[in-house]
Write an enzyme that holds these catalytic residues in place. Structure first.
Site, PDB file in Angstrom:
ATOM      1  N   TYR A 110      37.010   4.386 -20.583  1.00 41.89           N
ATOM      2  CA  TYR A 110      38.086   5.121 -19.901  1.00 41.89           C
ATOM      3  C   TYR A 110      39.237   4.216 -19.476  1.00 41.89           C
ATOM      4  CZ  TYR A 110      35.716   9.578 -19.899  1.00 41.89           C
ATOM      5  OH  TYR A 110      35.148  10.741 -20.291  1.00 41.89           O
ATOM      6  N   GLU A 211       6.208   3.820 -24.829  1.00 47.24           N
ATOM      7  CA  GLU A 211       7.465   4.358 -25.361  1.00 47.24           C
ATOM      8  C   GLU A 211       7.904   5.566 -24.553  1.00 47.24           C
ATOM      9  OE1 GLU A 211       7.002   5.863 -29.340  1.00 47.24           O
ATOM     10  OE2 GLU A 211       8.897   6.939 -29.281  1.00 47.24           O
ATOM     11  N   ASP A 263       4.361   6.328 -30.364  1.00 48.02           N
ATOM     12  CA  ASP A 263       3.913   7.388 -31.259  1.00 48.02           C
ATOM     13  C   ASP A 263       3.484   6.768 -32.581  1.00 48.02           C
ATOM     14  OD1 ASP A 263       4.523   9.430 -29.502  1.00 48.02           O
ATOM     15  OD2 ASP A 263       6.487   9.871 -30.409  1.00 48.02           O
TER      16      ASP A 263
END
Lengths: 391, 527
Positions: A110, A211, A263
């Site tokens: 910004y 995770e 996973d």
């Protein structure tokens, strides 16, 4: 803020970091000023952040930035915009450093975003933004990190906290001491400048990095870290830089073994490799952020399907219930992994090939579906105890 | 002849009275246009062909009482008409002083009489002519009508006054039946196109609606005045030959051939005569009808005569064409070429082609075609003209990097003593191969020139675009650099850095930065 106020309200580590970073900036960009004043074409020589310039250092087990560089010249029509953006970004960071500010990368976006109004070669009035999306300003920020050889954390640039940690340990953050065993049901959010953390005392035998945030919360509430003397960390998905640096310091400075639980799919494996080896886009940080000794605890394909030496952790019926059919993108990603130098080990080749053959994946949550205590008291301890992990 | 027919002759005036559409007077709209055209062409012929920069004033007034009656006045500063010729020049159809071969706008000297005749038929007022020749002490005024049956002028009024100002020129005022609302577009277009090919003229036009168009002289040179030329042997027919023989003073065939024809010298005449077995010393007036026919055939066949000369033609010249196109169409690019003379049936012809591109020209689906024959704009029958065929069929514009709609005007000027018009209306030119080839080559030449221009412009634009790509970032970069320049012994101003950066860009893109002297010419403030 006056000098006095700065000293009074801000931590001394931050002040030192600022001075160091600002000096580096002056050094690098003063050369550009000199070139312009001397009538020379101003150029920035920046190390290339591309896959082709990413080198896997087998010995150290790290992804490193290669020696290739490129010139970003103001007079190069294709590079002019980036040249302008790089200088604009450098100016914003430098200003923030000397003004004792703590911009986030979104702030940087910004602060630098505004329109340039100009007359084109046909006389039409046009407007162009210095940058349009944060993607652009982020890329320039990464260029500056490699150009001035400072990580954004060293420039006191903050990012959204993502990683969390609990465990029986005390740290000093800023000028406060925090007891990570007294976080209630919450957890300590790993600060964006983990190098400024000081470890005071630690009572733990290993670090478990999870995770998934949800699994982290389940294990925390169930008292996993107390029962097994662990530091419990989550990256809540793809790890941010602070979490990686924090984990690295736990391993390097406190000599704690690091086990990573993800996973059972190509994305989980890549997350593991980012912790261990580093990432391609941020290879220039690996030397400080990667933990080459981190171990992949699971969930592995052999955990699900077993092999000739190993009984699977799931029964046939459970497997049928829990596994998910792999998508095309999963398959594609797995094939990419096979090509990465650091996945070309016997164990990983085997894992990935089983995945490609079975075309099935599994989420860690599936193991809690078998019962949280199965995950906490059977799966994790057994895997660590029997050293059933991939190094 | 078994059936008894009544034979009688009619006068030329009566002939045109009965067949006025042939001369372009088919309806009130066309007649008004044609009247203006004839008078303007005479005015120009009286000036530029004699080395005078034309000042032409044209006005059309609407009659206050009678609908469809318009008074056309055309005034020039030309050579004027000798007083004794004025009645015949305006009152006798096919009156001509002598046989002359040279390029003029009007071919038969017919136009003005037709206007007078048409006005007389439709309105019934006499034509008013005021004229003074150069150095004439008097200015003459005539009011004339035409005796149609007898084809001779009726002088209703003749007067004169002292020429105190030394004026010379001619003013013609004729009342005709017309239709301005339908003719307006063509008349305006005609005058505009006339202005294009005569940028050396001042032309002022006042319309019945009171609008005034002024075309100011912008060129200070005239096309070379056409010289009178003798006929070329390849261009004569039996009738012309007879006419020439009746007028010649030559006593022998050899003399006749070498005196009265161009391209024939004494040696060539002798060789010609012996090749075809004519008696060199025979008086041409004694040649039999058979001999004459044989002579015409031989003159056309013999290929050793020198090529026809072209100095009796008056091409506009590429310079004037460019000036005219630039002035009237205000394009960004013009070019023009005057081709070398070529021969068509024993008459030499010169083709000129001009091109104008961009600027104020509207993009159209096809090139705008401006046709001229002997400097006369051709406005009708465009699609049947050979020039149209060339630009619409023969030329593949994409080869010249032109994609339509494109802002292109093509000017084609054919000049010659015998222009192969398609019809009696003289509004379109036939597809004569030599002419088609000349026009095509001319168009290709100017199109190539345009292509080069566009390529150069595109390259320059590309360079300018690149330069601007850099320049627009200069203030931003300079501002950032001042942050790091603080450490230097003296503070460095952003302006200094800006001008240093601009110098770098200037060195690289020198030619493309003509109009830019600082980054502030490019980068604008946001307010």
């Amino acid at each position: 803020m006056s000098e006095e106020h700065v000293k009074k309200f801000m931590s001394s580590v931050d002040i030192k970091a600022r001075i160091r970073a600002a000096e580096k900036f002056s050094e690098v960009f003063d050369n550009v000023v000199k070139a312009v004043l001397g009538g020379e074409e101003p150029k920035l020589v920046i190390p290339k952040r591309t896959l082709s310039n990413t080198i896997y250092d087998k010995e150290r087990g790290l992804l490193l930035l290669g020696p290739a560089t490129f010139e970003r010249s103001f007079l190069d029509v294709k590079e002019a915009r980036k040249f302008m953006q790089t200088l604009l970004m450098a100016k914003i960071i430098y200003d923030a450093l000397i003004n004792n500010e703590y911009p986030t990368i979104r702030d940087l976006f910004y602060r630098g975003k505004h329109s340039i109004r100009y007359r084109d070669h046909k006389g039409r009035i046009e407007e162009e933004n210095t940058w349009d999306e944060q993607k652009e300003s982020d890329a320039v920020l990464r260029d500056i990190e490699v150009l001035v050889n400072l990580l954004r954390e060293e420039m006191l640039i903050l990012s959204k906290e993502k990683g969390k940690v609990v465990g029986d340990m005390r740290i000093r953050s800023g000028d406060d001491v925090i007891d990570l065993s007294k976080m209630g049901h919450g957890a300590y959010a790993i600060e964006p400048t983990p190098d400024l953390i000081e470890f005071i005392d630690v009572n733990a035998e290993f670090v478990l990095v999870v995770e998934k945030d949800a699994v982290f919360q389940q294990l925390h509430r169930a008292g996993f870290w107390r029962k097994y003397k662990a530091i419990l960390v989550t990256s809540a998905g793809q790890p941010d830089r602070a979490t990686r640096r924090f984990v690295r310091r736990l391993n390097e400075e406190l000599k704690l073994p690091i086990y990573i639980l993800t996973d059972a799919d190509p994305y989980g494996w890549y997350i593991y490799s980012v912790f261990r080896i580093g990432s391609i886009t941020l290879s220039y940080e690996s030397e400080r952020l990667a933990t080459p000794k981190a171990k992949f605890l699971g969930v592995s394909m052999t955990d699900i399907f077993g092999d000739k030496n190993k009984k699977p952790y799931l029964s046939d019926a459970e497997r049928r219930n829990f596994i998910i059919k792999a998508k095309k993108t999963d398959i594609k990603r797995a094939q990419e992994l096979l090509n990465y130098e650091w996945f070309k080990t016997e164990k990983w080749t085997k894992e990935i090939n089983i995945f490609l053959q079975k075309q099935s994946k599994l989420e860690i949550e599936a193991l809690t579906g078998k019962g949280l205590h199965f995950l906490m008291d059977t799966y994790i301890p057994t895997k660590i105890h029997t050293q059933d992990f991939i190094e | 002849m078994s059936v008894a027919e009544k034979f009688r002759s009619i006068s030329p005036a009566e002939f045109f009275y009965r067949n006025k559409e042939i001369a372009g007077f088919a309806n009130p709209a066309r007649a008004l246009y044609q009247s203006v055209r004839e008078l303007v062409e005479n005015a120009l012929d009286a000036t530029d062909a004699h080395g005078i920069f034309p000042d032409i004033a044209i006005s059309i007034e609407r009659d206050q009482n009678k609908a469809y009656v318009y008074r056309i006045t055309v005034k020039d500063n030309g050579i004027g008409i000798p007083e004794n010729y004025i009645p015949d020049a305006f009152g006798r159809v096919l009156f001509s002083s002598k046989y002359v071969l040279r390029q003029t706008r009007g071919l038969f000297g017919l136009g003005a009489k037709m206007v007078v005749l048409y006005g007389q038929i439709t309105v019934g007022e006499p034509a008013e002519i005021v004229s003074a020749t150069i150095n004439s002490k008097k200015i003459y005024k005539y009011k004339i009508m035409i005796d149609i049956k007898e084809n001779k002028p009726i002088v209703l009024e003749r007067s004169w006054w002292q020429n105190k100002t030394g004026w010379h020129g001619t003013m013609v005022k004729v009342a005709v039946e017309g239709d301005w609302s339908k003719a307006r577009q063509k008349v305006l277009e005609y005058i505009k196109r006339t202005a294009i090919v005569s940028p050396y003229a001042n032309i002022v036009f006042r319309s019945p609606d009171g609008e005034i168009k002024i075309y100011q002289r912008v060129a200070n040179m005239l096309p070379p005045p056409p010289r009178e030329a003798k006929p070329h042997p390849h261009g004569v027919d039996l009738e012309m030959l007879k006419a020439m023989i009746s007028e010649t003073k030559a006593q022998t065939l050899i003399e006749f051939l070498s005196d009265e024809f161009q391209g024939v010298g004494r040696v060539l005449a002798e060789r010609f005569v012996s090749t075809y077995g004519f008696d060199p010393n025979i008086n041409p007036k004694d040649l039999s009808k058979d001999d004459l026919e044989k002579l015409v055939r031989a003159l056309k066949e013999f290929n050793e005569f020198r090529k026809p000369r072209a100095d009796h033609l008056s091409p506009i010249g590429s310079e004037l064409i460019k000036i005219g196109l630039n002035t009237i169409l205000k394009p960004e690019f013009t070019d023009a070429i005057t081709r070398k003379p070529v021969v068509y049936e024993g008459h030499s012809m010169v083709v000129e082609v001009g091109i104008a591109y961009g600027g104020a020209i509207e993009p159209l689906e096809e090139p705008m075609l401006l046709r001229f024959a002997n400097k006369i704009p051709l406005l009708y029958d465009e699609k049947s003209d050979v020039a149209w065929k060339v630009i619409s069929e023969n030329i593949d514009w994409s080869y010249y990097d032109i994609v339509f709609p494109a802002p292109i005007a093509i000017l084609v000027h054919v000049c010659g003593t015998k222009i192969p018009y398609k019809g009696v209306g003289k509004e379109s030119i036939a597809e004569v191969p030599v002419l088609e080839h000349e026009i095509e080559e001319g168009v290709r030449y100017v199109a190539r020139s345009l292509k080069l221009y566009l390529a150069k412009k595109q390259k320059e634009e590309e360079m300018a675009r690149k330069a601007i790509t850099l320049i627009k970032y200069i203030p931003e970069i300079a501002r950032a650099l001042t942050t790091f320049a603080k450490a230097n012994p003296e503070p460095i101003k952003a302006e200094v850095l800006e001008s240093k950066l601009f110098d770098l860009v200037k060195n690289r893109f020198r030619d493309s930065l003509k109009n830019i002297s600082s980054p502030r010419d490019v980068v604008l403030s946001l307010e």
